[in-house]
Design an enzyme around this catalytic site. Structure first.
Site, PDB file in Angstrom:
ATOM      1  CG  ASN A  10     -21.591 -27.600  26.912  1.00  0.00           C
ATOM      2  OD1 ASN A  10     -20.383 -27.644  26.676  1.00  0.00           O
ATOM      3  ND2 ASN A  10     -22.514 -27.826  25.990  1.00  0.00           N
ATOM      4  CD1 TRP A  11     -18.010 -23.946  31.135  1.00  0.00           C
ATOM      5  CD2 TRP A  11     -15.772 -23.925  31.263  1.00  0.00           C
ATOM      6  NE1 TRP A  11     -17.662 -23.695  32.434  1.00  0.00           N
ATOM      7  CE2 TRP A  11     -16.300 -23.673  32.538  1.00  0.00           C
ATOM      8  CE3 TRP A  11     -14.389 -23.963  31.106  1.00  0.00           C
ATOM      9  CZ2 TRP A  11     -15.492 -23.452  33.661  1.00  0.00           C
ATOM     10  CZ3 TRP A  11     -13.574 -23.751  32.214  1.00  0.00           C
ATOM     11  CH2 TRP A  11     -14.128 -23.493  33.476  1.00  0.00           C
ATOM     12  CE  LYS A  12     -23.208 -24.803  24.207  1.00  0.00           C
ATOM     13  NZ  LYS A  12     -24.366 -24.346  23.440  1.00  0.00           N
ATOM     14  CG  HIS A  96     -24.509 -30.431  23.060  1.00  0.00           C
ATOM     15  ND1 HIS A  96     -24.676 -29.545  22.025  1.00  0.00           N
ATOM     16  CD2 HIS A  96     -24.865 -29.785  24.185  1.00  0.00           C
ATOM     17  CE1 HIS A  96     -25.108 -28.394  22.526  1.00  0.00           C
ATOM     18  NE2 HIS A  96     -25.230 -28.509  23.836  1.00  0.00           N
ATOM     19  CD  GLU A  98     -23.751 -26.299  20.445  1.00  0.00           C
ATOM     20  OE1 GLU A  98     -22.689 -26.534  21.043  1.00  0.00           O
ATOM     21  OE2 GLU A  98     -24.571 -25.449  20.832  1.00  0.00           O
ATOM     22  CD  GLU A 168     -28.709 -29.134  26.338  1.00  0.00           C
ATOM     23  OE1 GLU A 168     -28.403 -28.204  27.077  1.00  0.00           O
ATOM     24  OE2 GLU A 168     -27.957 -29.600  25.473  1.00  0.00           O
ATOM     25  N   GLY A 174     -28.835 -21.424  22.930  1.00  0.00           N
ATOM     26  CA  GLY A 174     -28.079 -20.263  22.476  1.00  0.00           C
ATOM     27  C   GLY A 174     -28.927 -19.217  21.773  1.00  0.00           C
ATOM     28  CB  SER A 214     -31.914 -19.820  26.604  1.00  0.00           C
ATOM     29  OG  SER A 214     -31.402 -19.742  25.275  1.00  0.00           O
ATOM     30  N   GLY A 235     -25.169 -23.411  28.980  1.00  0.00           N
ATOM     31  CA  GLY A 235     -24.116 -23.067  28.031  1.00  0.00           C
ATOM     32  C   GLY A 235     -23.598 -21.665  28.293  1.00  0.00           C
ATOM     33  N   GLY A 236     -24.157 -20.700  27.570  1.00  0.00           N
ATOM     34  CA  GLY A 236     -23.685 -19.314  27.629  1.00  0.00           C
ATOM     35  C   GLY A 236     -23.493 -18.772  29.040  1.00  0.00           C
TER      36      GLY A 236
HETATM   37  P1  PGA Z   1     -27.218 -22.313  26.210  1.00  0.00           P
HETATM   38  O1  PGA Z   1     -26.602 -23.753  25.857  1.00  0.00           O
HETATM   39  O2  PGA Z   1     -27.438 -22.299  27.710  1.00  0.00           O
HETATM   40  O3  PGA Z   1     -26.213 -21.317  25.745  1.00  0.00           O
HETATM   41  O4  PGA Z   1     -28.524 -22.216  25.477  1.00  0.00           O
HETATM   42  C1  PGA Z   1     -27.050 -24.912  26.486  1.00  0.00           C
HETATM   43  C2  PGA Z   1     -26.330 -26.110  25.922  1.00  0.00           C
HETATM   44  O5  PGA Z   1     -26.019 -26.140  24.722  1.00  0.00           O
HETATM   45  O6  PGA Z   1     -26.040 -27.082  26.645  1.00  0.00           O
END
Ligand code: PGA
Length: 251
Positions: A10-12, A96, A98, A168, A174, A214, A235-236
């Protein structure tokens, strides 16, 4: 029951066109030798087409980070399932944390997105997860159950083959804090049992449940060794081809 693993990046809200093309090309190259697992990239809407183009000869699939339920219309700021497909996408992430937390998307809205995504045959990744407060108050299972029951309301068994659930925990996204493999496995097993209650045993056994929060190259192997963890939503670490490549090659 062996389920085919799915590693999703997930590149956000990251990457310009040029960054995205380079990253996708590097990832496609790193995926060339992993035939027994699926790899999905979810870049921003603005680069869906370019990324689809770059990965066209690889096994990587592309998806959007959100999706509307209508094919077209007056929905300013949204992307439709038809547009996702037109841009070369085959999947969508929905719900998600967010979206839930920053943009106040609730379970009823997320359910519309899930059903819309499935109506247009996209692989639909429904994200669920508890906040730290909810975990500390021992509400994890109730929260997850509510998000899944409401998120999948009205989704027929025939469509469940296109559903993936991503667990998640909000406190792990994050933050560098990963749920322990035992904490993750416990919730994944709970989700599978819940799906069996809502649908049937074979559907529950075939459902892929991803862990997210993470996920890094140094914790992916332990997480993936758990019985009910079928993949990762990253994500990251998905923004760095080398890290993501190592995650794809989990052992
Ligand atoms: P993260 O994000 O790996 O940076 O914790 C995961 C996500 O939001 O899908």
């Amino acid at each position: 029951m062996s389920r085919r693993a799915l590693i999703a990046g997930n590149w956000k809200m990251h990457t310009t066109v040029m960054d995205a093309c380079h990253l996708a090309a590097d990832i496609a190259r790193l995926c060339a030798d992993v035939p027994d697992r699926d790899v999905l990239l979810a870049p921003p809407f603005t680069v869906l087409s370019e990324v689809s183009h770059v990965i066209r000869d690889s096994a990587v699939i592309v998806g959007s980070q959100n999706v509307c339920w209508e094919a077209k219309g007056a929905f300013t700021g949204e992307i439709s399932p038809v547009m996702v497909k037109d841009a070369g996408g085959a999947a969508a992430i929905v719900g998600h944390s967010e979206r839930r937390q920053i943009f106040h998307e609730d379970d009823a809205l997320i359910n519309k997105r899930v059903r819309g995504s499935l109506k247009f045959d996209l692989l639909t990744i429904l994200c669920v997860g508890e906040t730290l407060e909810e975990r500390e108050e021992n509400n994890t299972f109730a929260v997850i159950e509510g998000q899944i029951r409401q998120g999948l309301a009205g989704v027929d068994a025939v469509h469940m083959g296109k559903v993936v659930i991503a667990y998640e925990p909000v406190w792990a996204i994050g933050t560098g804090k990963t749920a322990s493999k035992e904490q993750a496995q416990e919730v994944h097993a709970f989700i599978r049992k819940l799906i069996e209650t809502m649908y049937e045993k074979t559907i529950a056994e075939q459902l892929r449940i991803l862990y997210g929060g993470s996920v890094k190259q140094d914790n992916v192997d332990a997480l993936m060794a758990q019985q009910d963890i079928d993949g990762a939503l990253v994500g990251g670490a998905a923004l760095d081809a080398e890290s993501f490549g190592r995650i794809i090659h989990f052992r």
